[in-house]
Design an enzyme around this catalytic site. Structure first.
Site, PDB file in Angstrom:
ATOM      1  N   HIS A 141      33.040  27.681  38.038  1.00 55.87           N
ATOM      2  CA  HIS A 141      34.034  28.542  38.035  1.00 55.87           C
ATOM      3  C   HIS A 141      35.751  27.763  39.258  1.00 55.87           C
ATOM      4  O   HIS A 141      36.842  27.261  38.725  1.00 55.87           O
ATOM      5  CB  HIS A 141      34.026  29.222  38.204  1.00 55.87           C
ATOM      6  CG  HIS A 141      35.102  30.398  38.181  1.00 55.87           C
ATOM      7  ND1 HIS A 141      36.312  30.438  37.325  1.00 55.87           N
ATOM      8  CD2 HIS A 141      35.904  31.650  39.217  1.00 55.87           C
ATOM      9  CE1 HIS A 141      37.371  31.078  37.558  1.00 55.87           C
ATOM     10  NE2 HIS A 141      36.855  31.851  38.206  1.00 55.87           N
TER      11      HIS A 141
ATOM     12  N   PHE B 163      38.586  38.004  37.078  1.00 53.88           N
ATOM     13  CA  PHE B 163      38.991  39.788  38.373  1.00 53.88           C
ATOM     14  C   PHE B 163      38.500  40.956  36.828  1.00 53.88           C
ATOM     15  O   PHE B 163      38.096  41.030  35.336  1.00 53.88           O
ATOM     16  CB  PHE B 163      40.732  39.711  37.783  1.00 53.88           C
ATOM     17  CG  PHE B 163      41.361  39.179  38.347  1.00 53.88           C
ATOM     18  CD1 PHE B 163      40.927  38.302  39.339  1.00 53.88           C
ATOM     19  CD2 PHE B 163      42.852  38.729  38.891  1.00 53.88           C
ATOM     20  CE1 PHE B 163      40.958  37.278  41.028  1.00 53.88           C
ATOM     21  CE2 PHE B 163      43.521  37.630  39.884  1.00 53.88           C
ATOM     22  CZ  PHE B 163      42.832  37.882  40.633  1.00 53.88           C
TER      23      PHE B 163
END
Length: 417
Positions: free
Chosen positions: A305, A403
């Site tokens: 990521h 998120f």
């Protein structure tokens, strides 16, 4: 029930470092940064004045001008990449059973620019509601998949996954599962995002999430570097054609690789920060390996990521060590976000494509912009810093975390591994 095998037979990309698959791959292996001063609007008063924008792109080259005006940029990007992927797959569209062809797309935000512009225009008036009739269908996050299905007449499963920066990886995993369970023969999947806008940049700046290295944008995205100061926002899209193996073989399709498995997990920790020990990241990789029926030692590398945020890179590195142990030191780890920036909901699609092309070409793209080791990260790990490395790649994983604590991981492998 015997699960069907799923392969990749087409690819499409529109990115800050290349407007098709070949350009994108050339940008990756040559370590090109897509970061530059923002051109979409005047960003001179923003804390961050640069981003990784799509460049040299004229939508009318691909979509009729009248139709393009009915689409937000994120949907335009989706149509363009889907067309490249469908063409790459070389279908005979007249013989394809379109009831068995679906579209599962991912976008974290959808039509943010449309929403922003409509509200700004409304605020100039006297309070009388005056909105464009295409406001809602341009804005909603599911409309890109709708446009793709309408363009080709694909009548199979059609929906959009929304899990912040994990969105398009979740879309790929859903497409994989629908095909292996027998619900479709072919699915166009991937994701698109176009959040380089006043609202997008302003919002992420308000959270202190973005790099503010305005004096040197090209080196601003520096995953695993001690001086990283946040991510660089990117935009664009990636599309993949997933196809049932026997269906692909029967029509003589070119096969890039096989989708081996997918994993999902939640951090259950914080709305924006990762768990400091990377528990969610650890679990998603273990779940992916379990789904693929492979051992950690079977994996050659991970497209991390790796957003270039102070907390995220540390947590993910810890998770990789936990999952792979000593084998982690033999793997190639990389973060292509160092070049493309962070495409939010489209990140998983273009990063999975990078992994697929690594398998095809035997090259792992670099993590550029590494200058100083971070003592909080085990730098004996091979992060493929600054220069691409040749490697016979058989199995790769791609991580995306969003998120809200959403984690998704997809594993791609050479056929018959």
């Amino acid at each position: 029930m015997v699960l069907k095998r799923v392969v990749v037979t087409g690819l499409g990309a529109l990115t800050p470092i290349g407007n098709n698959i070949q350009e994108y791959w050339n940008g990756l292996v040559n370590g090109i940064s897509g970061a530059a001063t923002i051109t979409h609007y005047d960003a001179s008063k923003h804390k961050t004045q640069f981003a990784c924008e799509v460049k040299n792109f004229t939508v009318e080259d691909f979509i009729d001008r009248k139709e393009a005006r009915k689409m937000d940029r994120y949907a335009q990007y989706a149509i363009v990449t889907a067309e490249e992927a469908v063409n790459d797959a070389a279908f005979n569209l007249d013989k394809l059973d379109k009831d068995r062809v679906g579209v599962i797309w991912g976008s974290g935000i959808g039509g943010l620019e449309t929403f922003q512009n409509e509200v700004l225009e409304y605020s100039k008036g006297d309070g009388t509601p005056k909105f464009n009739p295409f406001f809602i269908p341009k804005m909603i996050a599911d409309i890109a998949g709708g446009h793709i299905s309408i363009k080709y007449g694909f009548r199979g499963p059609n929906f959009t996954t929304v899990s912040a920066c994990a969105s398009s990886t979740n879309a790929i995993i859903d497409a994989f599962n629908y095909i292996r369970l027998g619900h479709a023969d072919v699915i166009v999947t991937g994701g698109s995002e176009a959040a380089v806008t006043i609202a997008g940049m302003g919002g992420f700046n308000a959270m202190h999430a973005l790099s503010t290295r305005n004096d040197d944008p090209k080196t601003a995205s520096r995953p695993m570097d001690a001086d990283r100061d946040g991510f660089v926002l990117g935009e664009g899209a990636g599309a993949l054609i997933l196809e049932e193996y026997e269906h692909a073989v029967a029509r003589g399709a070119k096969i890039y690789c096989e989708i081996g498995g997918g994993g999902m997990s939640a951090d259950a920790h914080h709305i924006t920060a990762p768990h400091p020990e990377g528990f969610g990241a650890k679990n998603v990789m273990l779940n992916c390996l379990r789904d693929a029926g492979l051992n950690p030692t079977d994996v050659d590398g991970v497209n991390m990521h790796g957003t270039s945020t102070p907390l995220g890179d540390i947590a993910e590195s810890k998770a990789i060590l936990h999952v792979f142990g000593e084998h982690a030191y033999t793997m190639n780890l990389n973060s292509t976000k160092s070049m493309t920036g962070h495409l939010l909901g489209a990140a998983g699609a273009i990063e999975t494509i990078s992994s697929i092309l690594s398998i095809k070409h035997g090259i792992v793209p670099p993590t550029i912009n590494h200058f100083t080791d971070d003592e909080s990260i085990d730098n004996k790990l091979n992060f493929t810093f600054n220069v691409a490395q040749k490697r016979d790649v058989k199995v790769l994983m791609s991580n995306t975390f969003g998120f809200g604590g959403h984690n998704a991981c997809v594993l791609v492998k050479k056929l018959d591994i």
